[in-house]
Motif scaffolding. Sequence first.
Motif, mmCIF file in Angstrom:
data_model
loop_
_atom_site.group_PDB
_atom_site.id
_atom_site.type_symbol
_atom_site.label_atom_id
_atom_site.label_comp_id
_atom_site.label_asym_id
_atom_site.label_seq_id
_atom_site.Cartn_x
_atom_site.Cartn_y
_atom_site.Cartn_z
ATOM 1 N N GLU A 116 0.824 -1.220 0.000
ATOM 2 C CA GLU A 116 0.000 0.000 0.000
ATOM 3 C C GLU A 116 0.852 1.262 0.000
ATOM 4 N N ALA A 117 1.939 1.242 0.736
ATOM 5 C CA ALA A 117 2.786 2.430 0.853
ATOM 6 C C ALA A 117 4.226 1.990 1.089
ATOM 7 N N ARG A 118 5.154 2.837 0.639
ATOM 8 C CA ARG A 118 6.579 2.547 0.837
ATOM 9 C C ARG A 118 7.138 3.414 1.963
ATOM 10 N N SER A 119 8.405 3.227 2.250
ATOM 11 C CA SER A 119 9.023 3.823 3.442
ATOM 12 C C SER A 119 8.271 3.359 4.689
ATOM 13 N N ARG A 120 7.845 2.096 4.640
ATOM 14 C CA ARG A 120 7.085 1.504 5.730
ATOM 15 C C ARG A 120 7.631 0.106 6.026
ATOM 16 N N THR A 121 7.304 -0.385 7.216
ATOM 17 C CA THR A 121 7.595 -1.767 7.581
ATOM 18 C C THR A 121 6.285 -2.540 7.646
ATOM 19 N N PRO A 181 12.230 -14.194 8.118
ATOM 20 C CA PRO A 181 11.590 -13.265 9.057
ATOM 21 C C PRO A 181 10.150 -12.935 8.634
ATOM 22 N N PRO A 182 9.299 -12.630 9.605
ATOM 23 C CA PRO A 182 7.906 -12.290 9.303
ATOM 24 C C PRO A 182 7.712 -10.809 8.986
ATOM 25 N N TYR A 183 8.788 -10.078 8.810
ATOM 26 C CA TYR A 183 8.681 -8.642 8.533
ATOM 27 C C TYR A 183 9.564 -8.272 7.344
ATOM 28 N N VAL A 184 9.237 -7.117 6.750
ATOM 29 C CA VAL A 184 10.069 -6.587 5.672
ATOM 30 C C VAL A 184 10.016 -5.059 5.738
ATOM 31 N N ASP A 185 11.176 -4.441 5.598
ATOM 32 C CA ASP A 185 11.280 -2.982 5.535
ATOM 33 C C ASP A 185 11.299 -2.593 4.055
ATOM 34 N N ILE A 186 10.296 -1.849 3.631
ATOM 35 C CA ILE A 186 10.172 -1.503 2.209
ATOM 36 C C ILE A 186 10.515 -0.035 2.004
ATOM 37 N N SER A 187 11.616 0.200 1.321
ATOM 38 C CA SER A 187 12.090 1.562 1.076
ATOM 39 C C SER A 187 11.379 2.191 -0.127
ATOM 40 N N THR A 188 11.435 3.510 -0.179
ATOM 41 C CA THR A 188 11.090 4.244 -1.387
ATOM 42 C C THR A 188 12.386 4.521 -2.125
ATOM 43 N N GLU A 189 12.471 4.072 -3.372
ATOM 44 C CA GLU A 189 13.697 4.254 -4.159
ATOM 45 C C GLU A 189 13.488 5.393 -5.155
ATOM 46 N N GLY A 211 15.954 12.495 4.117
ATOM 47 C CA GLY A 211 15.590 13.309 5.275
ATOM 48 C C GLY A 211 14.885 12.499 6.342
ATOM 49 N N LYS A 212 14.599 11.225 6.030
ATOM 50 C CA LYS A 212 13.952 10.330 6.998
ATOM 51 C C LYS A 212 14.324 8.892 6.645
ATOM 52 N N LYS A 213 14.002 7.983 7.519
ATOM 53 C CA LYS A 213 14.254 6.571 7.269
ATOM 54 C C LYS A 213 13.357 6.072 6.141
ATOM 55 N N GLY A 214 13.866 5.108 5.388
ATOM 56 C CA GLY A 214 13.042 4.464 4.384
ATOM 57 C C GLY A 214 13.141 5.057 3.006
ATOM 58 N N ILE A 215 14.065 6.005 2.781
ATOM 59 C CA ILE A 215 14.291 6.566 1.456
ATOM 60 C C ILE A 215 15.656 6.084 0.975
ATOM 61 N N ARG A 216 15.688 5.537 -0.229
ATOM 62 C CA ARG A 216 16.959 5.059 -0.769
ATOM 63 C C ARG A 216 17.202 5.725 -2.111
ATOM 64 N N LEU A 217 18.376 6.357 -2.246
ATOM 65 C CA LEU A 217 18.718 7.066 -3.480
ATOM 66 C C LEU A 217 19.405 6.129 -4.463
ATOM 67 N N LEU A 218 18.976 6.197 -5.700
ATOM 68 C CA LEU A 218 19.582 5.394 -6.750
ATOM 69 C C LEU A 218 20.463 6.258 -7.629
#
Length: 217
Positions: free
Chosen positions: A96-101, A126-134, A210-217
């Motif tokens: 549904e949304a990125r930069s979320r766990t 693991p039962p979790y995943v951290d999904i970044s915004t790229e 500027g926050k967690k969950g953002i990944r620069l390509l």
Amino acid sequence: MNFTYKPKNPSKYAVNLRALKNSTTMDWDIPSGQTTLIIQCPFGERPNEYMEKICLALNDYLGDITSDCFFEIMPDVKARFITAAEKGRQHGCLIEARSRTYMVFAADISGDDCVIYESQMQAMTPPYVDISTEVTVTVEQQTKSKGFISKSIVPTGYYIIRFDKSTFINYTDGDLVYKIGSLSIPITSQMISLGAIYIKTTVKPEVKPGKKGIRLL
């Protein structure tokens, strides 16, 4: 509905949550017929650490928990129940949304009662995943040609920060910043909409999350 949280049960599990490559879907492993509770929370959090609060919030929720979308149960925390049949039809669940766990829990619903089982925290599945915004950003020095007969390329005194707008979805002001020395300036959605901004400086700007969950390509 009454929600209770019980210790892990070897026969009741939801594990190996992962984002499918080149897809907007995530999938996980369950035993046959198992219903799953998916929790969406701020990037990097582990919702199993506050499941008692989540159960209390679910107890207070007055909406339809069987809806086919995430619903907010606490500030910045959403939930979704998905049956094994729904999971099979959708080949998992849409992100549904990125930069979320996201984290999955086995759940059993019977009448007005729902039992949620403690996750099996296995390192390999693991039962979790951290999904970044790229996002794609480039920084280059602007130059110009100087001279008539013997031309040379010289800097103009500006740097250009270019944004690949197709990679920026649901951008919030300040998700990225650019730094020049000790100065840090938030990058706004208006800047992104322009596609590029020009910075007057002799020092190359550095673009950073500027926050967690953002990944620069």
